[in-house]
Design a protein around this motif. Structure first.
Motif, PDB file in Angstrom:
ATOM      1  N   ALA A 162       0.827  -1.202   0.000  1.00 37.91           N
ATOM      2  CA  ALA A 162       0.000   0.000   0.000  1.00 37.91           C
ATOM      3  C   ALA A 162       0.865   1.256   0.000  1.00 37.91           C
ATOM      4  O   ALA A 162       2.043   1.228   0.362  1.00 37.91           O
ATOM      5  N   ASN A 163       0.275   2.343  -0.447  1.00 37.23           N
ATOM      6  CA  ASN A 163       0.878   3.675  -0.332  1.00 37.23           C
ATOM      7  C   ASN A 163       2.108   3.870  -1.206  1.00 37.23           C
ATOM      8  O   ASN A 163       3.007   4.638  -0.876  1.00 37.23           O
ATOM      9  N   ARG A 164       2.166   3.193  -2.354  1.00 37.31           N
ATOM     10  CA  ARG A 164       3.314   3.329  -3.248  1.00 37.31           C
ATOM     11  C   ARG A 164       3.331   4.697  -3.925  1.00 37.31           C
ATOM     12  O   ARG A 164       2.294   5.321  -4.153  1.00 37.31           O
ATOM     13  N   CYS A 165       4.531   5.138  -4.278  1.00 40.59           N
ATOM     14  CA  CYS A 165       4.718   6.378  -5.032  1.00 40.59           C
ATOM     15  C   CYS A 165       4.733   6.092  -6.538  1.00 40.59           C
ATOM     16  O   CYS A 165       4.756   4.945  -6.970  1.00 40.59           O
ATOM     17  N   PHE A 166       4.725   7.155  -7.312  1.00 35.63           N
ATOM     18  CA  PHE A 166       4.923   7.148  -8.765  1.00 35.63           C
ATOM     19  C   PHE A 166       3.708   6.676  -9.571  1.00 35.63           C
ATOM     20  O   PHE A 166       3.829   6.438 -10.771  1.00 35.63           O
ATOM     21  N   ASP A 167       2.545   6.536  -8.928  1.00 36.78           N
ATOM     22  CA  ASP A 167       1.318   6.247  -9.678  1.00 36.78           C
ATOM     23  C   ASP A 167       0.772   7.589 -10.176  1.00 36.78           C
ATOM     24  O   ASP A 167      -0.246   8.092  -9.714  1.00 36.78           O
ATOM     25  N   HIS A 168       1.488   8.155 -11.153  1.00 37.18           N
ATOM     26  CA  HIS A 168       1.197   9.513 -11.602  1.00 37.18           C
ATOM     27  C   HIS A 168      -0.085   9.583 -12.428  1.00 37.18           C
ATOM     28  O   HIS A 168      -0.482   8.619 -13.087  1.00 37.18           O
ATOM     29  N   TRP A 169      -0.695  10.755 -12.440  1.00 37.15           N
ATOM     30  CA  TRP A 169      -1.783  11.042 -13.363  1.00 37.15           C
ATOM     31  C   TRP A 169      -1.189  11.145 -14.766  1.00 37.15           C
ATOM     32  O   TRP A 169      -0.088  11.665 -14.947  1.00 37.15           O
ATOM     33  N   PHE A 170      -1.918  10.640 -15.770  1.00 43.53           N
ATOM     34  CA  PHE A 170      -1.324  10.594 -17.103  1.00 43.53           C
ATOM     35  C   PHE A 170      -2.377  10.723 -18.191  1.00 43.53           C
ATOM     36  O   PHE A 170      -3.586  10.657 -17.952  1.00 43.53           O
ATOM     37  N   TYR A 171      -1.870  10.868 -19.401  1.00 44.19           N
ATOM     38  CA  TYR A 171      -2.690  11.039 -20.605  1.00 44.19           C
ATOM     39  C   TYR A 171      -1.916  10.431 -21.765  1.00 44.19           C
ATOM     40  O   TYR A 171      -0.747  10.755 -21.963  1.00 44.19           O
ATOM     41  N   MET A 172      -2.529   9.535 -22.514  1.00 41.24           N
ATOM     42  CA  MET A 172      -1.875   8.935 -23.668  1.00 41.24           C
ATOM     43  C   MET A 172      -2.123   9.816 -24.889  1.00 41.24           C
ATOM     44  O   MET A 172      -3.244   9.893 -25.402  1.00 41.24           O
ATOM     45  N   ALA A 173      -1.088  10.514 -25.331  1.00 42.92           N
ATOM     46  CA  ALA A 173      -1.220  11.480 -26.422  1.00 42.92           C
ATOM     47  C   ALA A 173      -0.756  10.867 -27.739  1.00 42.92           C
ATOM     48  O   ALA A 173       0.294  10.225 -27.794  1.00 42.92           O
ATOM     49  N   PRO A 174      -1.512  11.058 -28.813  1.00 44.87           N
ATOM     50  CA  PRO A 174      -1.121  10.523 -30.119  1.00 44.87           C
ATOM     51  C   PRO A 174      -0.011  11.348 -30.749  1.00 44.87           C
ATOM     52  O   PRO A 174       0.099  12.552 -30.512  1.00 44.87           O
ATOM     53  N   LEU A 175       0.797  10.695 -31.571  1.00 49.63           N
ATOM     54  CA  LEU A 175       1.887  11.354 -32.286  1.00 49.63           C
ATOM     55  C   LEU A 175       1.774  11.027 -33.768  1.00 49.63           C
ATOM     56  O   LEU A 175       1.419   9.910 -34.136  1.00 49.63           O
ATOM     57  N   GLY A 176       2.098  12.002 -34.611  1.00 54.05           N
ATOM     58  CA  GLY A 176       2.094  11.793 -36.052  1.00 54.05           C
ATOM     59  C   GLY A 176       3.335  12.385 -36.680  1.00 54.05           C
ATOM     60  O   GLY A 176       4.192  12.958 -36.002  1.00 54.05           O
ATOM     61  N   THR A 177       3.433  12.280 -37.982  1.00 50.85           N
ATOM     62  CA  THR A 177       4.629  12.747 -38.678  1.00 50.85           C
ATOM     63  C   THR A 177       4.598  14.245 -38.960  1.00 50.85           C
ATOM     64  O   THR A 177       5.609  14.806 -39.382  1.00 50.85           O
ATOM     65  N   GLU A 178       3.450  14.904 -38.757  1.00 56.04           N
ATOM     66  CA  GLU A 178       3.340  16.351 -38.925  1.00 56.04           C
ATOM     67  C   GLU A 178       3.228  17.018 -37.560  1.00 56.04           C
ATOM     68  O   GLU A 178       2.726  16.427 -36.605  1.00 56.04           O
ATOM     69  N   TRP A 179       3.693  18.255 -37.472  1.00 60.03           N
ATOM     70  CA  TRP A 179       3.525  19.012 -36.239  1.00 60.03           C
ATOM     71  C   TRP A 179       2.037  19.122 -35.902  1.00 60.03           C
ATOM     72  O   TRP A 179       1.227  19.516 -36.747  1.00 60.03           O
TER      73      TRP A 179
END
Length: 271
Positions: free
Chosen positions: A201-218
């Motif tokens: 219990a009570n572990r660190c590093f379970d951060h809030w996150f978001y999976m963001a897509p990446l493409g070949t254009e900006w």
């Protein structure tokens, strides 16, 4: 200016010559949260224009810049009470550019010159790597790290973050996990137990996150804070939202086994 970071046991990094640590990785066994969860990342196609937003219609109008990388150093913009530095971090099993700073590899973290430029933007953070077999690698920065300490930053005035990104290699992994640590997931917050192991219990590093897509254009990536999620294996697993009054770091993380190559530019908070 640039900061010199070294990877230490347990996934922490420390400024060379000082004894104060930023706890930047997701801890030993942190790969359990490296790629989980889905996302509705708000990203639209099209080449980027000048500066933050680049003229795309769906990019928020009220943006407060965190860093545009144009000064060519590792420091984020000292504004709005923010002070911090970009860094690389990894599990030590593969290869990454820029490398993690060490006595054997004393390389500073510098934004890369863009050729061609993205409108008026001439520099961006660029990281690439492969071969990681434990929990992976990434880059990130502290929001409030004076004298290389790590203090909370109050982001409650903002609705989310926005940045521009593109792949450097079309064959690289096409998503990046954007981690945002708060006082629940970050050891410096004093709530989680950095010594707690997997299954405890009570572990660190379970951060809030978001999976963001990446493409070949900006492409602009808009991440509302209310769409962040977490796996739930860490401290306060039933927390319903990130604690915006106590943020610590923003990181761009790739899991073990992923070949990555990404450019990141013009990151800011938006209201």
């Amino acid at each position: 200016m640039w900061a010199a970071w070294t990877l230490t046991a347990g996934g922490c990094t420390t400024l060379a010559g000082l004894d104060r640590s930023y706890h930047l990785a997701e801890g030993s066994g942190g790969a359990s949260g490296a790629t989980g969860g889905s996302s509705s990342a708000s990203a639209t196609g099209g080449a980027g224009g000048a500066g933050v937003g680049g003229g795309a219609a769906d990019v928020p109008a009220d943006i407060e810049l965190i860093d545009d990388m144009e000064d060519g150093d590792a420091a984020i913009e000292e504004a709005g009470g923010r002070v911090g530095y970009w860094y690389s971090y990894n599990d030590g099993t593969g290869t990454q550019t820029p490398p993690v700073y060490s006595e054997e590899m004393p390389v500073g973290f510098h934004p890369e010159t863009l050729a061609p430029p993205r409108g008026q933007s001439t520099r961006a953070v660029h990281t690439f790597g492969s071969g990681f077999t434990e929990w992976g690698a990434g880059v990130g920065f502290a929001l409030n790290g004076p004298d290389m300490g790590l203090l909370p930053y109050d982001a409650s005035a903002y609705a989310g973050i926005v940045f521009w990104a593109r792949l450097g290699d079309a064959g690289a992994v096409a998503t990046v996990k954007v981690n945002i640590s708060d006082k629940v997931s970050e050891p410096a917050g004093g709530i989680c137990d950095e010594a707690a192991g997997e299954g405890e219990a009570n572990r660190c590093f379970d951060h809030w996150f978001y999976m963001a897509p990446l493409g070949t254009e900006w492409t602009p990536v808009v991440i509302p804070f209310d769409e962040l999620t977490r796996v739930g294996w860490g401290a306060e697993p039933n927390a319903e939202a990130i604690d915006l009054a106590g943020l610590y770091t923003i990181e761009f993380r790739f899991a073990q086994g992923e070949d990555f190559d990404v450019y990141i530019d013009d990151i800011g908070f938006y209201r």
